[in-house]
Structures are given as C-alpha cells and as structure tokens.
Design a protein around this motif. Structure first.
Motif, mmCIF file in Angstrom:
data_model
loop_
_atom_site.group_PDB
_atom_site.id
_atom_site.type_symbol
_atom_site.label_atom_id
_atom_site.label_comp_id
_atom_site.label_asym_id
_atom_site.label_seq_id
_atom_site.Cartn_x
_atom_site.Cartn_y
_atom_site.Cartn_z
ATOM 1 N N ASP A 1 0.832 -1.200 0.000
ATOM 2 C CA ASP A 1 0.000 0.000 0.000
ATOM 3 C C ASP A 1 0.874 1.261 0.000
ATOM 4 O OD1 ASP A 1 -2.329 1.477 0.029
ATOM 5 O OD2 ASP A 1 -2.844 1.033 2.111
ATOM 6 N N ASN B 1 -0.218 7.719 2.585
ATOM 7 C CA ASN B 1 -0.857 8.974 2.212
ATOM 8 C C ASN B 1 -1.681 9.522 3.368
ATOM 9 O OD1 ASN B 1 -3.259 7.436 2.095
ATOM 10 N ND2 ASN B 1 -2.782 6.851 -0.008
ATOM 11 N N THR B 2 -2.376 10.587 3.120
ATOM 12 C CA THR B 2 -3.103 11.288 4.180
ATOM 13 C C THR B 2 -4.092 10.390 4.913
ATOM 14 O OG1 THR B 2 -2.903 13.324 2.914
ATOM 15 C CG2 THR B 2 -4.516 13.306 4.690
ATOM 16 N N HIS B 3 -4.816 9.535 4.195
ATOM 17 C CA HIS B 3 -5.861 8.748 4.863
ATOM 18 C C HIS B 3 -5.302 7.694 5.823
ATOM 19 C CE1 HIS B 3 -5.458 5.326 2.025
ATOM 20 N NE2 HIS B 3 -6.083 4.649 2.955
ATOM 21 N N ASN B 4 -4.044 7.281 5.671
ATOM 22 C CA ASN B 4 -3.495 6.344 6.658
ATOM 23 C C ASN B 4 -2.427 6.979 7.550
ATOM 24 O OD1 ASN B 4 -1.216 6.205 4.910
ATOM 25 N ND2 ASN B 4 -2.084 4.443 3.866
ATOM 26 N N TYR C 1 -2.749 9.392 9.649
ATOM 27 C CA TYR C 1 -3.231 9.714 10.993
ATOM 28 C C TYR C 1 -3.154 8.519 11.938
ATOM 29 C CZ TYR C 1 -7.719 7.378 10.249
ATOM 30 O OH TYR C 1 -8.692 6.437 10.015
ATOM 31 N N ARG C 2 -2.978 7.306 11.417
ATOM 32 C CA ARG C 2 -2.823 6.119 12.256
ATOM 33 C C ARG C 2 -1.358 5.776 12.471
ATOM 34 N NH1 ARG C 2 -6.923 4.412 8.577
ATOM 35 N NH2 ARG C 2 -5.365 3.217 7.442
ATOM 36 N N LEU D 1 4.144 13.512 2.594
ATOM 37 C CA LEU D 1 2.831 13.111 2.101
ATOM 38 C C LEU D 1 2.687 13.391 0.607
ATOM 39 C CD1 LEU D 1 0.537 14.248 5.036
ATOM 40 C CD2 LEU D 1 1.052 11.907 4.345
ATOM 41 N N LYS E 1 4.224 2.662 1.805
ATOM 42 C CA LYS E 1 4.353 2.613 3.264
ATOM 43 C C LYS E 1 5.722 2.086 3.678
ATOM 44 C CE LYS E 1 -0.452 1.741 4.593
ATOM 45 N NZ LYS E 1 -1.334 0.712 5.186
#
Length: 133
Positions: free
Chosen positions: A36, A39-42, A44-45, A55, A61
């Motif tokens: 994967d 990016n921004t959507h992951n 934050y975790r 970013l 990853k």
C-alpha cells in the motif's frame, strides 16, 4: 532478540506502532511487507507526524517507514509486496512473524502457512465483521 529476523506483515495502524517499538530493540533485521501507499488517509494512524513534503511524495508505506526508521535501526528491510500464497516462502527465514493485516482471510492463510512450517507468529487481528447493519 539479538541475531533474530522478524517480519511485520502489514504496516498500517498496528504494524507501524509495532515497528516503532521493535526499532528500539537489538533485533538484527525487521522486514516490512506491505504493498500500500503512504498517504493522508493512513498517516493519521501512524506514529509520529509526517511532513507535508513526505505526504506529497506519494511513496509506499514500506519506503516511508524505511526512511523514517533506518537512521535509528540499520536492519530495516522494506518489501513493497502483498504477502500471499505465491510468496509465503519469503517468511521461511524469519524467527518471528507479526501478522498485522486487516483482511481476515489473508490473516488465516498466512497463519495456516506459518503453522504448517512450525514458525512462531503473532496474529494481531480481531476478526470482527459487521453483519445486518
């Protein structure tokens, strides 16, 4: 841990924090498996805070975490691949495998292979599924 090779299969919300802890040990190698992108959507975790420039680079990853942690731990090895039956053998040389993927069927397949090979592993998934809303 010294002299050992470990694999983290999936460096999302769970695997990335596991890497954060393992990178501070004397384990020789930490192999990261994920296909994967970071990016921004992951982000934050993820542990820490990525820069806007990171970013915008649209890297994988495993490349992001390699860059982030290889200055601290010299044994990080990124693999931009999804672990699946045709490459399960990549896990044969590992002393410990951490399964941190969100797919129940993928976790079960990987765990089945590792049990068959007598390899130690930890499955971090819960196996929860939504049914009937």
């Amino acid at each position: 841990m010294r002299g050992k090779k470990v694999a983290i299969v999936g460096v999302g919300g769970t695997g990335s924090y596991l890497l954060d802890h393992l990178a501070k040990t004397c384990v020789d190698q930490i192999h990261l498996y994920d296909d994967d992108d970071f990016n921004t959507h992951n982000a934050y975790r993820a542990p820490g805070v990525p820069t806007r420039e990171e970013l915008n680079e649209l890297m994988s990853k495993v490349d992001y975490y390699y860059r982030r942690y290889s200055g601290f731990h010299k044994g990080i090895v990124p693999h931009k691949v999804r672990v699946k039956p045709d490459n399960f053998s990549e896990l044969d040389d590992m002393d410990m495998v951490f399964i941190c993927v969100d797919s129940v069927s993928a976790r079960n397949q990987i765990a089945g292979y590792l049990m068959e090979k007598g390899k130690p592993f930890i499955d971090s998934g819960m196996g929860l599924e939504k049914a009937n809303d």
